[in-house]
Design a protein around this motif. Structure first.
Motif, PDB file in Angstrom:
ATOM      1  N   GLY A 272       0.789  -1.219   0.000  1.00 21.80           N
ATOM      2  CA  GLY A 272       0.000   0.000   0.000  1.00 21.80           C
ATOM      3  C   GLY A 272       0.819   1.265   0.000  1.00 21.80           C
ATOM      4  N   GLU A 273       2.109   1.196   0.293  1.00 20.64           N
ATOM      5  CA  GLU A 273       2.967   2.387   0.287  1.00 20.64           C
ATOM      6  C   GLU A 273       3.618   2.528  -1.085  1.00 20.64           C
ATOM      7  N   PRO A 274       3.603   3.754  -1.669  1.00 22.09           N
ATOM      8  CA  PRO A 274       4.134   3.916  -3.025  1.00 22.09           C
ATOM      9  C   PRO A 274       5.637   3.780  -3.127  1.00 22.09           C
ATOM     10  N   GLU A 275       6.379   4.081  -2.061  1.00 18.29           N
ATOM     11  CA  GLU A 275       7.835   4.024  -2.087  1.00 18.29           C
ATOM     12  C   GLU A 275       8.345   3.253  -0.869  1.00 18.29           C
ATOM     13  N   PRO A 276       9.533   2.607  -0.991  1.00 19.11           N
ATOM     14  CA  PRO A 276      10.132   1.984   0.198  1.00 19.11           C
ATOM     15  C   PRO A 276      10.368   3.027   1.274  1.00 19.11           C
ATOM     16  N   ILE A 277      10.223   2.646   2.528  1.00 16.50           N
ATOM     17  CA  ILE A 277      10.297   3.581   3.649  1.00 16.50           C
ATOM     18  C   ILE A 277      11.546   3.304   4.464  1.00 16.50           C
ATOM     19  N   ASP A 278      12.279   4.357   4.744  1.00 19.76           N
ATOM     20  CA  ASP A 278      13.504   4.268   5.537  1.00 19.76           C
ATOM     21  C   ASP A 278      13.134   3.996   6.989  1.00 19.76           C
ATOM     22  N   VAL A 279      13.556   2.839   7.516  1.00 18.33           N
ATOM     23  CA  VAL A 279      13.236   2.497   8.908  1.00 18.33           C
ATOM     24  C   VAL A 279      14.476   2.394   9.785  1.00 18.33           C
ATOM     25  N   SER A 288      34.929   5.085  19.064  1.00 16.52           N
ATOM     26  CA  SER A 288      35.804   4.319  19.955  1.00 16.52           C
ATOM     27  C   SER A 288      37.250   4.774  19.830  1.00 16.52           C
ATOM     28  N   ALA A 289      37.686   5.022  18.614  1.00 13.88           N
ATOM     29  CA  ALA A 289      39.060   5.498  18.404  1.00 13.88           C
ATOM     30  C   ALA A 289      39.285   6.823  19.117  1.00 13.88           C
ATOM     31  N   LYS A 290      38.271   7.710  19.085  1.00 15.61           N
ATOM     32  CA  LYS A 290      38.387   8.992  19.772  1.00 15.61           C
ATOM     33  C   LYS A 290      38.366   8.813  21.289  1.00 15.61           C
ATOM     34  N   LEU A 291      37.433   8.008  21.774  1.00 14.51           N
ATOM     35  CA  LEU A 291      37.270   7.844  23.213  1.00 14.51           C
ATOM     36  C   LEU A 291      38.488   7.188  23.852  1.00 14.51           C
ATOM     37  N   LEU A 292      39.073   6.221  23.162  1.00 15.16           N
ATOM     38  CA  LEU A 292      40.193   5.468  23.720  1.00 15.16           C
ATOM     39  C   LEU A 292      41.542   5.911  23.164  1.00 15.16           C
ATOM     40  N   ASP A 293      41.509   6.918  22.292  1.00 17.58           N
ATOM     41  CA  ASP A 293      42.737   7.448  21.696  1.00 17.58           C
ATOM     42  C   ASP A 293      43.577   6.325  21.090  1.00 17.58           C
ATOM     43  N   ASN A 294      42.882   5.503  20.288  1.00 17.73           N
ATOM     44  CA  ASN A 294      43.545   4.345  19.688  1.00 17.73           C
ATOM     45  C   ASN A 294      42.876   4.067  18.345  1.00 17.73           C
ATOM     46  N   ARG A 295      43.602   4.272  17.266  1.00 20.25           N
ATOM     47  CA  ARG A 295      43.026   4.109  15.934  1.00 20.25           C
ATOM     48  C   ARG A 295      42.644   2.674  15.615  1.00 20.25           C
ATOM     49  N   LYS A 296      43.153   1.722  16.372  1.00 21.07           N
ATOM     50  CA  LYS A 296      42.808   0.323  16.118  1.00 21.07           C
ATOM     51  C   LYS A 296      41.453  -0.062  16.710  1.00 21.07           C
ATOM     52  N   GLU A 297      40.890   0.806  17.565  1.00 20.20           N
ATOM     53  CA  GLU A 297      39.583   0.519  18.141  1.00 20.20           C
ATOM     54  C   GLU A 297      38.489   0.880  17.132  1.00 20.20           C
ATOM     55  N   LEU A 298      37.634  -0.078  16.826  1.00 12.71           N
ATOM     56  CA  LEU A 298      36.583   0.089  15.828  1.00 12.71           C
ATOM     57  C   LEU A 298      35.212  -0.003  16.475  1.00 12.71           C
ATOM     58  N   LEU A 299      34.227   0.628  15.847  1.00 12.18           N
ATOM     59  CA  LEU A 299      32.869   0.624  16.388  1.00 12.18           C
ATOM     60  C   LEU A 299      31.865   0.594  15.258  1.00 12.18           C
ATOM     61  N   MET A 300      30.931  -0.355  15.374  1.00 14.18           N
ATOM     62  CA  MET A 300      29.805  -0.452  14.447  1.00 14.18           C
ATOM     63  C   MET A 300      28.540  -0.063  15.204  1.00 14.18           C
ATOM     64  N   THR A 301      27.736   0.850  14.652  1.00  8.38           N
ATOM     65  CA  THR A 301      26.483   1.256  15.284  1.00  8.38           C
ATOM     66  C   THR A 301      25.335   1.082  14.291  1.00  8.38           C
ATOM     67  N   SER A 302      24.144   0.867  14.820  1.00 11.80           N
ATOM     68  CA  SER A 302      22.962   0.806  13.957  1.00 11.80           C
ATOM     69  C   SER A 302      21.720   1.035  14.798  1.00 11.80           C
ATOM     70  N   ALA A 303      20.630   1.398  14.132  1.00 10.79           N
ATOM     71  CA  ALA A 303      19.379   1.665  14.857  1.00 10.79           C
ATOM     72  C   ALA A 303      18.200   1.553  13.903  1.00 10.79           C
ATOM     73  N   ILE A 304      17.035   1.208  14.463  1.00  9.24           N
ATOM     74  CA  ILE A 304      15.769   1.276  13.736  1.00  9.24           C
ATOM     75  C   ILE A 304      14.755   1.993  14.623  1.00  9.24           C
ATOM     76  N   GLY A 305      13.808   2.669  13.991  1.00  9.33           N
ATOM     77  CA  GLY A 305      12.778   3.401  14.715  1.00  9.33           C
ATOM     78  C   GLY A 305      11.564   2.542  14.987  1.00  9.33           C
ATOM     79  N   LEU A 306      11.343   2.198  16.247  1.00  7.52           N
ATOM     80  CA  LEU A 306      10.197   1.349  16.582  1.00  7.52           C
ATOM     81  C   LEU A 306       8.875   2.088  16.384  1.00  7.52           C
ATOM     82  N   GLU A 307       8.878   3.389  16.609  1.00  6.20           N
ATOM     83  CA  GLU A 307       7.656   4.167  16.372  1.00  6.20           C
ATOM     84  C   GLU A 307       7.273   4.124  14.901  1.00  6.20           C
ATOM     85  N   ARG A 308       8.293   4.253  14.066  1.00  4.19           N
ATOM     86  CA  ARG A 308       8.048   4.206  12.624  1.00  4.19           C
ATOM     87  C   ARG A 308       7.545   2.826  12.219  1.00  4.19           C
ATOM     88  N   VAL A 309       8.112   1.790  12.799  1.00  3.61           N
ATOM     89  CA  VAL A 309       7.647   0.433  12.516  1.00  3.61           C
ATOM     90  C   VAL A 309       6.187   0.273  12.947  1.00  3.61           C
TER      91      VAL A 309
END
Length: 498
Positions: A272-279, A288-309
């Protein structure tokens, strides 16, 4: 402060009080002294505030307006979400506040877009930032025992966040609930950490969406660095093996600068929606590299909007309630955008309301391609290619238990006609669904949408002899401003709602 662009109010205050005032507050006072000064100032202001002042702010302030989603629906989505992610990510109930300037220092967010408190903290605007701070704390503790420890930290939270910037769209609000995920670890050879983290986040989020009733999610991967093509290709192969629909998007620009390298976007294809919706979205950040002052520290983040869902899925039945007229209803009214499968029901509603001399479908011509009409309403909401005399507006239908019972049009600004007669909000209820409290629900929810579009003081009008509409407006806080001559000399009542 030479060369700085100041808000006009700040410039006026500095002209009146002296240019050193801002420098003293921003630089010379210690954090503790500034907090003490602000607390004293707010204490004095609070002493002068009356209960009537509090109610007026509650009725006009978009930051304190309640959510439009039923709390039971959100609680159910939260429980199901946490159950789904718990096998891979450790749920953490993060604080509603973050350290002062955390969003600016780590994510480059303009401080104007964050709600800052007087106690050297700020209201959480991103659950992954709070999780990143906790993950960095744990990674630092691990490094004390083994500096080369590469054991990743997987954390998750469901948090209600507040953002000060204004968003466009019918599914956008000042505060909303997000699921946030982070994976923190150490750089390893051959991008193994990055690959595993990407796959973990994407598969977890698509599993959550499937559990919540959105099973047609598409993932788009982008490499802003143009140096991780091998990682993107390897990840796409792994996701395909796991049954996740994913593709590379080399044209994406949103998020460039926020995500230095690889990121992804989650798009939901909803019937029913005309276009795919960004969720939702995610990617690698350098926090992490900034917080720990170490370029080898890596961080992956992600999120979805439950209200939008929640707004994309059919709401569950609400508890039975009694309306002001004594009617009992089993489902809660909600406002939503038009969908492609609304055509027949919308056309019937438009025809029915013509008998009441009410235009249900604005600029709607029966027989014209329905998809074109839906797209035109979306363009008008964005303010694109507006015809002369038109203003941006958000057009929503009112639905109860899957049935359209009315509609509303929320204008983001006023032209000469609207400022005199039309107002910011125009709404109507189908005859078969009247005297059930729906008009009041539509107007109250429309006021929330209006505030999210930057309309702080709302003008609502009705015919002078329409006692029912006048009662609804006054019930929602309307204060009569004037009665003016309308079209054909018919008196119109003009109400302001603060």
């Amino acid at each position: 402060m030479t060369g700085e662009r100041l808000h006009p109010a700040v410039a006026r205050i500095l002209d009146e009080e002296g240019p050193d005032l801002l420098d003293a507050l921003a630089r010379r006072l210690s954090g503790a002294d500034l907090t003490s000064l602000l607390l004293e100032a707010t204490r004095r202001r609070a002493a002068r505030t009356t209960p009537a002042d509090v109610l007026r702010q509650y009725q006009r302030d978009r930051f304190v307006a309640p959510a439009t989603i039923d709390q039971r629906t959100l609680a159910d989505l939260t429980n199901r979400t946490l159950t789904t992610i718990a096998e891979r990510f450790e749920p953490v109930d993060v604080a509603p506040l973050a350290p002062f300037a955390a969003h600016a220092a780590l994510a480059g967010v303009n401080q104007d877009n964050v709600v800052t408190t007087t106690r050297q903290t700020e209201v959480a605007a991103d659950p992954t930032l709070s999780l990143a701070l906790e993950a960095a704390t744990r990674r630092r503790a691990s490094a004390r025992h083994d500096p080369k420890n590469s054991e990743p930290v997987h954390l998750a939270t469901v948090d209600r966040v507040t953002r000060a910037q204004r968003f466009e769209g019918a599914r956008s609000f000042a505060h909303f609930t997000l699921l946030g995920l982070v994976t923190a670890g150490r750089d390893t050879r051959e991008t193994r950490f990055e690959h595993d983290a990407l796959v973990d986040h994407v598969t977890t989020l698509t599993t959550v969406l499937d559990e919540l009733g959105i099973g047609k999610a598409v993932v788009e991967l982008t490499d802003f660095s143009d140096r991780r093509a091998g990682l993107v290709d390897h990840t796409l192969e792994t996701l395909a093996d796991r049954g996740v629909r994913a593709t590379a998007n080399r044209q994406r620009e949103a998020g460039r600068g926020y995500y230095p390298t690889v990121c992804f976007k989650l798009l939901a294809t909803v019937d029913g929606e005309p276009e795919p919706i960004d969720v939702g979205d995610g990617g690698f950040v350098d926090w992490s590299a900034k917080l720990l002052d170490n370029r080898k520290e890596l961080l992956m983040t992600s999120a979805i909007g439950l209200e939008r869902v929640a707004l994309l899925t059919e709401p569950p039945a609400a508890a039975t309630t009694t309306t002001a007229t004594g009617d009992r209803t089993a489902r809660k009214l909600r406002l939503r955008p038009l969908r492609l499968d609304d055509e027949a029901e919308f056309a019937a509603a438009h025809e029915i309301m013509e008998a009441d001399d009410f235009v249900f479908g604005l600029d709607y011509e029966p027989g014209d391609p329905w998809a074109n009409y839906v797209a035109s309403r979306q363009r008008q909401e964005r303010g694109e290619n507006l015809p002369a005399g038109k203003v941006p507006d958000t057009f929503l239908v009112a639905e109860v238990g899957g049935t359209i019972v009315g509609r509303t049009s929320i204008r983001h600004e006023l032209n000469e006609f609207l400022a005199r007669l039309g107002g910011h909000i125009g709404y109507g209820v189908l005859p078969a669904h009247r005297r059930r409290g729906h008009a009041t629900d539509i107007l109250r929810q429309s006021l929330v949408v209006a505030r999210s579009r930057g309309v702080e003081r709302v003008l609502v009008t009705c015919d002078d002899d329409n006692v029912g509409s006048a009662t609804v407006i006054e019930r929602c806080g309307g204060v009569l401003d004037s009665v003016v001559d309308g079209l054909h000399g018919k008196p119109v009542r003009r109400y302001w709602i603060d």
